[in-house]
Design a protein around this motif. Structure first.
Motif, PDB file in Angstrom:
ATOM      1  N   SER A  85       0.790  -1.414   0.110  1.00 35.34           N
ATOM      2  CA  SER A  85       0.109   0.009  -0.167  1.00 35.34           C
ATOM      3  C   SER A  85       0.813   1.381   0.122  1.00 35.34           C
ATOM      4  O   SER A  85       0.651   2.415  -1.351  1.00 35.34           O
ATOM      5  CB  SER A  85      -0.633   0.086   1.063  1.00 35.34           C
ATOM      6  N   ALA A  86       1.694   1.192   0.755  1.00 39.86           N
ATOM      7  CA  ALA A  86       3.047   2.435   0.944  1.00 39.86           C
ATOM      8  C   ALA A  86       3.411   2.779  -0.542  1.00 39.86           C
ATOM      9  O   ALA A  86       3.719   3.920  -1.102  1.00 39.86           O
ATOM     10  CB  ALA A  86       3.940   1.471   1.885  1.00 39.86           C
ATOM     11  N   ALA A  87       3.739   1.774  -1.337  1.00 35.55           N
ATOM     12  CA  ALA A  87       4.414   1.293  -2.638  1.00 35.55           C
ATOM     13  C   ALA A  87       3.262   2.191  -3.335  1.00 35.55           C
ATOM     14  O   ALA A  87       3.910   2.877  -3.959  1.00 35.55           O
ATOM     15  CB  ALA A  87       4.628   0.203  -3.091  1.00 35.55           C
ATOM     16  N   VAL A  88       2.446   1.964  -3.686  1.00 40.72           N
ATOM     17  CA  VAL A  88       1.343   2.186  -4.452  1.00 40.72           C
ATOM     18  C   VAL A  88       0.848   3.782  -4.400  1.00 40.72           C
ATOM     19  O   VAL A  88       0.664   4.640  -5.259  1.00 40.72           O
ATOM     20  CB  VAL A  88       0.274   1.315  -4.266  1.00 40.72           C
ATOM     21  N   ALA A  89       0.705   4.172  -3.141  1.00 36.60           N
ATOM     22  CA  ALA A  89       0.461   5.265  -2.322  1.00 36.60           C
ATOM     23  C   ALA A  89       1.926   6.351  -3.124  1.00 36.60           C
ATOM     24  O   ALA A  89       2.134   7.551  -3.777  1.00 36.60           O
ATOM     25  CB  ALA A  89       0.655   5.747  -1.185  1.00 36.60           C
ATOM     26  N   GLY A  90       3.053   5.840  -3.085  1.00 41.37           N
ATOM     27  CA  GLY A  90       4.445   6.402  -3.427  1.00 41.37           C
ATOM     28  C   GLY A  90       3.937   6.879  -4.446  1.00 41.37           C
ATOM     29  O   GLY A  90       4.877   7.790  -5.243  1.00 41.37           O
ATOM     30  N   ILE A  91       3.820   5.893  -5.857  1.00 44.41           N
ATOM     31  CA  ILE A  91       3.215   6.086  -7.159  1.00 44.41           C
ATOM     32  C   ILE A  91       2.405   7.241  -7.468  1.00 44.41           C
ATOM     33  O   ILE A  91       2.599   7.511  -8.345  1.00 44.41           O
ATOM     34  CB  ILE A  91       3.474   4.516  -7.563  1.00 44.41           C
ATOM     35  N   LYS A  92       1.385   6.732  -6.685  1.00 45.00           N
ATOM     36  CA  LYS A  92       0.286   8.158  -7.027  1.00 45.00           C
ATOM     37  C   LYS A  92       1.196   9.189  -7.032  1.00 45.00           C
ATOM     38  O   LYS A  92       0.981  10.087  -7.607  1.00 45.00           O
ATOM     39  CB  LYS A  92      -0.618   7.694  -6.127  1.00 45.00           C
ATOM     40  N   GLN A  93       1.805   9.399  -5.269  1.00 39.19           N
ATOM     41  CA  GLN A  93       2.262  11.245  -5.309  1.00 39.19           C
ATOM     42  C   GLN A  93       3.372  11.193  -6.608  1.00 39.19           C
ATOM     43  O   GLN A  93       3.426  12.761  -6.889  1.00 39.19           O
ATOM     44  CB  GLN A  93       3.236  10.510  -3.701  1.00 39.19           C
ATOM     45  N   ARG A  94       4.230  10.548  -6.821  1.00 34.78           N
ATOM     46  CA  ARG A  94       5.550  10.657  -7.588  1.00 34.78           C
ATOM     47  C   ARG A  94       5.021  10.896  -9.127  1.00 34.78           C
ATOM     48  O   ARG A  94       5.457  12.079  -9.381  1.00 34.78           O
ATOM     49  CB  ARG A  94       6.733   9.407  -7.427  1.00 34.78           C
ATOM     50  N   GLY A  95       4.184   9.463  -9.610  1.00 35.62           N
ATOM     51  CA  GLY A  95       3.495  10.610 -10.889  1.00 35.62           C
ATOM     52  C   GLY A  95       2.664  11.811 -10.688  1.00 35.62           C
ATOM     53  O   GLY A  95       2.102  11.456 -12.025  1.00 35.62           O
ATOM     54  N   LYS A  96       2.098  11.646  -9.611  1.00 32.41           N
ATOM     55  CA  LYS A  96       0.481  13.003 -10.234  1.00 32.41           C
ATOM     56  C   LYS A  96      -0.441  12.350 -10.357  1.00 32.41           C
ATOM     57  O   LYS A  96      -1.127  12.450 -11.013  1.00 32.41           O
ATOM     58  CB  LYS A  96       1.546  14.486 -10.688  1.00 32.41           C
ATOM     59  N   SER A  97      -1.189  10.792 -10.470  1.00 29.50           N
ATOM     60  CA  SER A  97      -1.532   9.763 -11.508  1.00 29.50           C
ATOM     61  C   SER A  97      -2.599   9.491 -10.527  1.00 29.50           C
ATOM     62  O   SER A  97      -2.040   9.040  -9.190  1.00 29.50           O
ATOM     63  CB  SER A  97      -0.910   8.941 -12.354  1.00 29.50           C
ATOM     64  N   GLU A  98      -3.893   8.829 -10.818  1.00 30.33           N
ATOM     65  CA  GLU A  98      -4.462   8.285 -10.045  1.00 30.33           C
ATOM     66  C   GLU A  98      -5.011   6.782 -11.106  1.00 30.33           C
ATOM     67  O   GLU A  98      -4.418   6.646 -12.323  1.00 30.33           O
ATOM     68  CB  GLU A  98      -5.467   9.183 -10.166  1.00 30.33           C
ATOM     69  N   GLU A  99      -5.574   5.634 -10.651  1.00 29.41           N
ATOM     70  CA  GLU A  99      -6.177   5.067 -11.449  1.00 29.41           C
ATOM     71  C   GLU A  99      -6.725   5.127 -12.568  1.00 29.41           C
ATOM     72  O   GLU A  99      -7.680   6.252 -12.683  1.00 29.41           O
ATOM     73  CB  GLU A  99      -6.389   3.552 -10.482  1.00 29.41           C
ATOM     74  N   GLY A 100      -7.318   5.322 -14.171  1.00 28.01           N
ATOM     75  CA  GLY A 100      -7.739   5.038 -14.488  1.00 28.01           C
ATOM     76  C   GLY A 100      -7.060   5.730 -15.705  1.00 28.01           C
ATOM     77  O   GLY A 100      -7.859   6.333 -16.616  1.00 28.01           O
ATOM     78  N   GLU A 101      -5.516   6.246 -15.825  1.00 29.15           N
ATOM     79  CA  GLU A 101      -5.253   7.020 -16.472  1.00 29.15           C
ATOM     80  C   GLU A 101      -4.353   6.212 -18.084  1.00 29.15           C
ATOM     81  O   GLU A 101      -3.059   6.774 -18.289  1.00 29.15           O
ATOM     82  CB  GLU A 101      -4.271   8.485 -16.093  1.00 29.15           C
ATOM     83  N   LYS A 102      -4.334   5.186 -18.290  1.00 24.82           N
ATOM     84  CA  LYS A 102      -3.238   4.219 -18.243  1.00 24.82           C
ATOM     85  C   LYS A 102      -2.144   4.328 -18.575  1.00 24.82           C
ATOM     86  O   LYS A 102      -1.304   4.493 -18.773  1.00 24.82           O
ATOM     87  CB  LYS A 102      -3.897   4.822 -20.090  1.00 24.82           C
ATOM     88  N   THR A 103      -2.166   3.504 -17.121  1.00 29.73           N
ATOM     89  CA  THR A 103      -0.565   3.221 -15.990  1.00 29.73           C
ATOM     90  C   THR A 103      -0.530   2.055 -15.518  1.00 29.73           C
ATOM     91  O   THR A 103      -1.410   1.618 -15.418  1.00 29.73           O
ATOM     92  CB  THR A 103       0.150   4.428 -15.241  1.00 29.73           C
TER      93      THR A 103
END
Length: 207
Positions: free
Chosen positions: A110-128
């Motif tokens: 969960s910490a890894a996923v939150a880190g990716i969201k924060q770093r990439g400024k992205s959310e699910e549904g954006e083709k990443t």
């Protein structure tokens, strides 16, 4: 439980898997990105593998953190900072732990996923990569909450990530290089979501 020896074994298997799938990942990235995803990731995990002898006396958290730092410094493109952040955040969640079980693995994931969201400024549904990782996180949470062991829960997470990956073909990219293509990005599966699934599959197979 996953101790430092097991974690090193898993990271070694990840390096092999990425090397084996390097051309396929690069081919996917040629279609909608910079065409370097597989090459960059293989270089990063090869560097991690080289460092492994120094991991022998480290705890699980330190191994994950060191892996993340190595990926950040050796993987080019967007995937270096994203995967690097994921492993570093996971390492911080397992700080000082000699071994981890289901509960600790979930906290790290969960910490890894939150880190990716924060770093990439992205959310699910954006083709990443998040389109594979977010469904995996939900499946993992649900399975562990329902009393499954880590191996079983990871199986559910892999299934959810696979479904998420297939769904990326139906998404118009709004993040990264693929977003420049607009509707032409439809029909292509996301390279980052593909590599995320591969790493999860390695984890499940290793348990």
């Amino acid at each position: 439980m996953i101790d430092n020896k097991k974690m090193c074994e898993i990271l070694g298997a990840m390096a092999e898997k990425v090397q084996e799938q390097k051309d396929f990942l690069t081919e996917l990235d040629n279609e909608i990105g910079d065409g370097d995803h597989g090459i960059n990731l293989a270089r990063g995990f090869a560097a991690v593998k080289e460092k492994m002898p120094s991991f022998a006396d480290k705890d699980v958290g330190a191994i994950l953190k060191e892996t993340g730092m190595t990926l950040v410094s050796t993987v080019g493109g967007a995937s270096g900072p994203l995967y690097g952040t994921a492993f570093m955040k996971a390492g911080m969640a397992c700080k000082g732990m000699a071994e981890i079980g289901g509960k600790e693995f979930l906290a790290a994931f969960s910490a890894a996923v939150a880190g990716i969201k924060q770093r990439g400024k992205s959310e699910e549904g954006e083709k990443t990569m998040l389109d594979a990782l977010c469904p995996a996180e939900r499946a993992l949470t649900e399975a562990l909450g329902g009393g499954a062991d880590l191996k079983e829960a990871l199986g559910k997470a892999v299934d959810a990530a696979e479904e998420g990956l297939v769904h990326t073909k139906d998404i118009i990219a709004t993040k990264g290089r693929a977003s420049y293509l607009g509707e032409r990005s439809l029909g292509h599966q996301d390279p980052g979501a593909t590599s995320s699934l591969l790493l999860l599959q390695v984890f499940e197979a290793a348990l």
